[in-house]
Design a protein around this motif. Structure first.
Motif, PDB file in Angstrom:
ATOM      1  N   ARG A 199       8.256  10.525  -7.768  1.00 30.67           N
ATOM      2  CA  ARG A 199       7.916   9.266  -8.418  1.00 30.67           C
ATOM      3  C   ARG A 199       7.755   8.193  -7.355  1.00 30.67           C
ATOM      4  O   ARG A 199       8.299   8.313  -6.253  1.00 30.67           O
ATOM      5  CB  ARG A 199       9.028   8.845  -9.394  1.00 30.67           C
ATOM      6  N   PRO A 200       7.012   7.134  -7.641  1.00 28.87           N
ATOM      7  CA  PRO A 200       6.936   6.021  -6.686  1.00 28.87           C
ATOM      8  C   PRO A 200       8.336   5.517  -6.356  1.00 28.87           C
ATOM      9  O   PRO A 200       9.217   5.484  -7.226  1.00 28.87           O
ATOM     10  CB  PRO A 200       6.125   4.967  -7.437  1.00 28.87           C
ATOM     11  N   TYR A 201       8.540   5.116  -5.124  1.00 32.22           N
ATOM     12  CA  TYR A 201       9.868   4.674  -4.704  1.00 32.22           C
ATOM     13  C   TYR A 201      10.349   3.489  -5.532  1.00 32.22           C
ATOM     14  O   TYR A 201      11.538   3.394  -5.866  1.00 32.22           O
ATOM     15  CB  TYR A 201       9.858   4.309  -3.222  1.00 32.22           C
ATOM     16  N   ASP A 202       9.443   2.583  -5.879  1.00 32.47           N
ATOM     17  CA  ASP A 202       9.885   1.402  -6.627  1.00 32.47           C
ATOM     18  C   ASP A 202      10.063   1.679  -8.117  1.00 32.47           C
ATOM     19  O   ASP A 202      10.356   0.768  -8.884  1.00 32.47           O
ATOM     20  CB  ASP A 202       8.944   0.222  -6.405  1.00 32.47           C
ATOM     21  N   SER A 203       9.925   2.954  -8.529  1.00 31.03           N
ATOM     22  CA  SER A 203      10.305   3.326  -9.894  1.00 31.03           C
ATOM     23  C   SER A 203      11.720   3.883  -9.944  1.00 31.03           C
ATOM     24  O   SER A 203      12.276   4.076 -11.026  1.00 31.03           O
ATOM     25  CB  SER A 203       9.331   4.366 -10.464  1.00 31.03           C
ATOM     26  N   LEU A 204      12.305   4.133  -8.767  1.00 32.07           N
ATOM     27  CA  LEU A 204      13.654   4.695  -8.695  1.00 32.07           C
ATOM     28  C   LEU A 204      14.691   3.582  -8.584  1.00 32.07           C
ATOM     29  O   LEU A 204      15.618   3.628  -7.774  1.00 32.07           O
ATOM     30  CB  LEU A 204      13.746   5.672  -7.529  1.00 32.07           C
TER      31      LEU A 204
ATOM     32  N   PHE B 164      10.352  -6.359   4.439  1.00 34.55           N
ATOM     33  CA  PHE B 164      10.048  -5.146   3.686  1.00 34.55           C
ATOM     34  C   PHE B 164      10.341  -5.356   2.203  1.00 34.55           C
ATOM     35  O   PHE B 164       9.629  -4.838   1.342  1.00 34.55           O
ATOM     36  CB  PHE B 164      10.875  -3.976   4.212  1.00 34.55           C
ATOM     37  N   MET B 165      11.352  -6.131   1.891  1.00 33.60           N
ATOM     38  CA  MET B 165      11.781  -6.301   0.504  1.00 33.60           C
ATOM     39  C   MET B 165      10.999  -7.371  -0.246  1.00 33.60           C
ATOM     40  O   MET B 165      10.728  -7.233  -1.439  1.00 33.60           O
ATOM     41  CB  MET B 165      13.278  -6.646   0.470  1.00 33.60           C
ATOM     42  N   ARG B 166      10.646  -8.442   0.412  1.00 37.97           N
ATOM     43  CA  ARG B 166      10.052  -9.575  -0.297  1.00 37.97           C
ATOM     44  C   ARG B 166       8.716  -9.295  -0.983  1.00 37.97           C
ATOM     45  O   ARG B 166       8.445  -9.900  -2.041  1.00 37.97           O
ATOM     46  CB  ARG B 166       9.911 -10.763   0.668  1.00 37.97           C
ATOM     47  N   PRO B 167       7.857  -8.408  -0.483  1.00 40.35           N
ATOM     48  CA  PRO B 167       6.560  -8.219  -1.148  1.00 40.35           C
ATOM     49  C   PRO B 167       6.629  -7.637  -2.556  1.00 40.35           C
ATOM     50  O   PRO B 167       5.668  -7.768  -3.317  1.00 40.35           O
ATOM     51  CB  PRO B 167       5.816  -7.269  -0.195  1.00 40.35           C
ATOM     52  N   TRP B 168       7.740  -6.991  -2.924  1.00 37.35           N
ATOM     53  CA  TRP B 168       7.765  -6.286  -4.211  1.00 37.35           C
ATOM     54  C   TRP B 168       8.940  -6.658  -5.116  1.00 37.35           C
ATOM     55  O   TRP B 168       8.939  -6.324  -6.290  1.00 37.35           O
ATOM     56  CB  TRP B 168       7.789  -4.771  -3.979  1.00 37.35           C
ATOM     57  N   MET B 169       9.924  -7.359  -4.614  1.00 37.03           N
ATOM     58  CA  MET B 169      11.140  -7.581  -5.402  1.00 37.03           C
ATOM     59  C   MET B 169      10.934  -8.473  -6.626  1.00 37.03           C
ATOM     60  O   MET B 169      11.591  -8.283  -7.650  1.00 37.03           O
ATOM     61  CB  MET B 169      12.256  -8.135  -4.526  1.00 37.03           C
ATOM     62  N   GLU B 170      10.049  -9.430  -6.548  1.00 37.15           N
ATOM     63  CA  GLU B 170       9.827 -10.270  -7.720  1.00 37.15           C
ATOM     64  C   GLU B 170       9.193  -9.459  -8.843  1.00 37.15           C
ATOM     65  O   GLU B 170       9.569  -9.604 -10.013  1.00 37.15           O
ATOM     66  CB  GLU B 170       8.951 -11.470  -7.368  1.00 37.15           C
TER      67      GLU B 170
ATOM     68  N   ASP C  77       0.829  -1.203   0.000  1.00 32.43           N
ATOM     69  CA  ASP C  77       0.000   0.000   0.000  1.00 32.43           C
ATOM     70  C   ASP C  77       0.864   1.254   0.000  1.00 32.43           C
ATOM     71  O   ASP C  77       0.563   2.229  -0.703  1.00 32.43           O
ATOM     72  CB  ASP C  77      -0.927   0.004   1.217  1.00 32.43           C
ATOM     73  N   TRP C  78       1.932   1.239   0.780  1.00 35.42           N
ATOM     74  CA  TRP C  78       2.817   2.399   0.852  1.00 35.42           C
ATOM     75  C   TRP C  78       3.491   2.667  -0.488  1.00 35.42           C
ATOM     76  O   TRP C  78       3.553   3.810  -0.946  1.00 35.42           O
ATOM     77  CB  TRP C  78       3.855   2.184   1.948  1.00 35.42           C
ATOM     78  N   LEU C  79       3.977   1.624  -1.129  1.00 32.25           N
ATOM     79  CA  LEU C  79       4.621   1.792  -2.429  1.00 32.25           C
ATOM     80  C   LEU C  79       3.645   2.324  -3.475  1.00 32.25           C
ATOM     81  O   LEU C  79       4.029   3.067  -4.380  1.00 32.25           O
ATOM     82  CB  LEU C  79       5.213   0.463  -2.906  1.00 32.25           C
ATOM     83  N   ALA C  80       2.381   1.961  -3.346  1.00 36.49           N
ATOM     84  CA  ALA C  80       1.377   2.393  -4.317  1.00 36.49           C
ATOM     85  C   ALA C  80       0.976   3.853  -4.136  1.00 36.49           C
ATOM     86  O   ALA C  80       0.484   4.481  -5.083  1.00 36.49           O
ATOM     87  CB  ALA C  80       0.142   1.503  -4.212  1.00 36.49           C
ATOM     88  N   THR C  81       1.200   4.410  -2.947  1.00 35.37           N
ATOM     89  CA  THR C  81       0.682   5.754  -2.667  1.00 35.37           C
ATOM     90  C   THR C  81       1.750   6.801  -2.370  1.00 35.37           C
ATOM     91  O   THR C  81       1.473   8.004  -2.471  1.00 35.37           O
ATOM     92  CB  THR C  81      -0.284   5.708  -1.468  1.00 35.37           C
TER      93      THR C  81
END
Length: 345
Positions: free
Chosen positions: A162-167, A196-202, A150-154
């Motif tokens: 920019r979203p953090y996971d776009s950097l 913290f890392m596992r939900p989005w790294m794949e 949710d945090w990464l999405a908002t």
């Protein structure tokens, strides 16, 4: 005209995704590292991969032993002005502060609540881990993973909006894909929290949860009020995967010494030393932040991602030092492809 523009965007997205494909294709094979400038760093990488994958060659390494490890913060994505996991934790600290008046006199909580970036940066990754341990106790692992998503999405980065996971670094995404296309198994070995890392790294890197090694807190199995089993996060650190903890974590969770490792700071020194000390051909690399215009420029004096002893070790050991300003054509992926770059290994 709008129809044409939309179709151009679709075609460009397809090209970017093809370039990141882990299975290889004609486009990727013709230029596996399109965001890398020609130079010593790129040549060292491609030569290394060619030598360890050439059947019958003196430096051939069987696929099962082609282990590559990467730090995360500052190596695969931006880590300034503070570690991104710290930015995530800030909201929970602020929300919980009224129930913890003692935080006003304790670091790193005081620095965060008083908005003192220098004092907060001085606490480093250990300070981050203290904040995480204190603010996420009593939460199930599933609930925590959902809060990260949710945090990464908002949320947005304060400088780049920019979203953090776009950097994430486009050249490193290409390197991960290039290695996997050549039989490597890629791992993240980071001082950041593993949950913290596992939900989005794949989704972002193409690295599945079981190939993510990080710092961890105590997790306890229990039966919830609904009668279902849960894993609850406890307010106590279990393992710090930073500095000398990195080779320990590699041994504990991976079980093979890497033949290739990349980092960007003194926190990665021991992982790079451990990798370089193995028998046979080895590659140790450092991402050097030299581009203040497109990203950030920092090294020996930085409180975040300090690169001092490891930079000297690289010079002495002949490790690759990737100069971000000189060696990378692009730093970040195009905004429209952010968060959609990863492919399964």
């Amino acid at each position: 005209m709008a129809f044409v523009i939309r179709n151009i965007r679709v075609v460009w997205l397809a090209i970017v995704l093809l370039a990141s494909c882990s299975h290889g294709n004609a486009f990727a094979q013709s230029d596996p590292l399109p965001s890398w400038n020609d130079g010593a760093a790129r040549k060292a990488i491609t030569d290394f991969v060619a030598r360890v994958t050439t059947q019958g060659g003196a430096d051939f390494v069987p696929p099962a032993e082609r282990i590559a490890t990467f730090d995360n913060d500052g190596t695969l994505w931006t880590e300034q002005p503070v570690y991104f996991q710290l930015a995530f934790a800030i909201d929970r600290v602020k929300a919980m502060a009224p129930q913890h008046p003692d935080w006003k006199a304790r670091q790193p909580f005081n620095a965060l609540l008083e908005r003192n970036p220098k004092a907060l940066a001085a606490t480093g990754e250990k300070g981050l881990l203290q904040i995480v341990a204190a603010t996420h106790a009593g939460m199930t692992t599933d609930a925590f993973a959902n809060s990260v998503r949710d945090w990464l999405a908002t949320s947005r980065h304060p400088r780049f909006n920019r979203p953090y996971d776009s950097l994430v670094y486009q050249p490193m995404l290409e390197l991960l894909a290039f290695l996997r296309a050549n039989g490597f198994k890629t791992f993240v070995v980071s001082g950041g929290g593993v949950e913290f890392m596992r939900p989005w790294m794949e989704r972002v890197y193409g690295i599945p949860p079981e190939q993510v090694v990080g710092s961890s807190g105590i997790v306890k199995f229990q039966i919830g009020v609904d009668g279902k089993p849960t894993l609850m996060k406890q307010a106590k650190l279990e393992f710090v995967d930073d500095g000398p903890g990195k080779p320990v974590g590699i041994n504990r969770f991976i079980g093979r010494r890497p033949i290739l490792a990349f980092g960007n700071s003194d926190g990665d020194l021991e992982m790079l030393q451990w990798t370089a000390a193995g028998s046979g051909l080895r590659l140790a690399g450092i991402v050097h932040h030299t581009d203040a215009e497109r990203e950030y420029a920092y090294d020996r004096q930085s409180k975040i991602g300090r690169l001092d002893k490891a930079l000297d070790a690289a010079a002495a050991g002949g490790w690759i030092v990737v100069d971000m300003k000189r060696d990378w054509k692009e730093v970040f992926p195009p905004p429209m492809t952010a968060g959609a770059k990863g492919t399964k290994p």
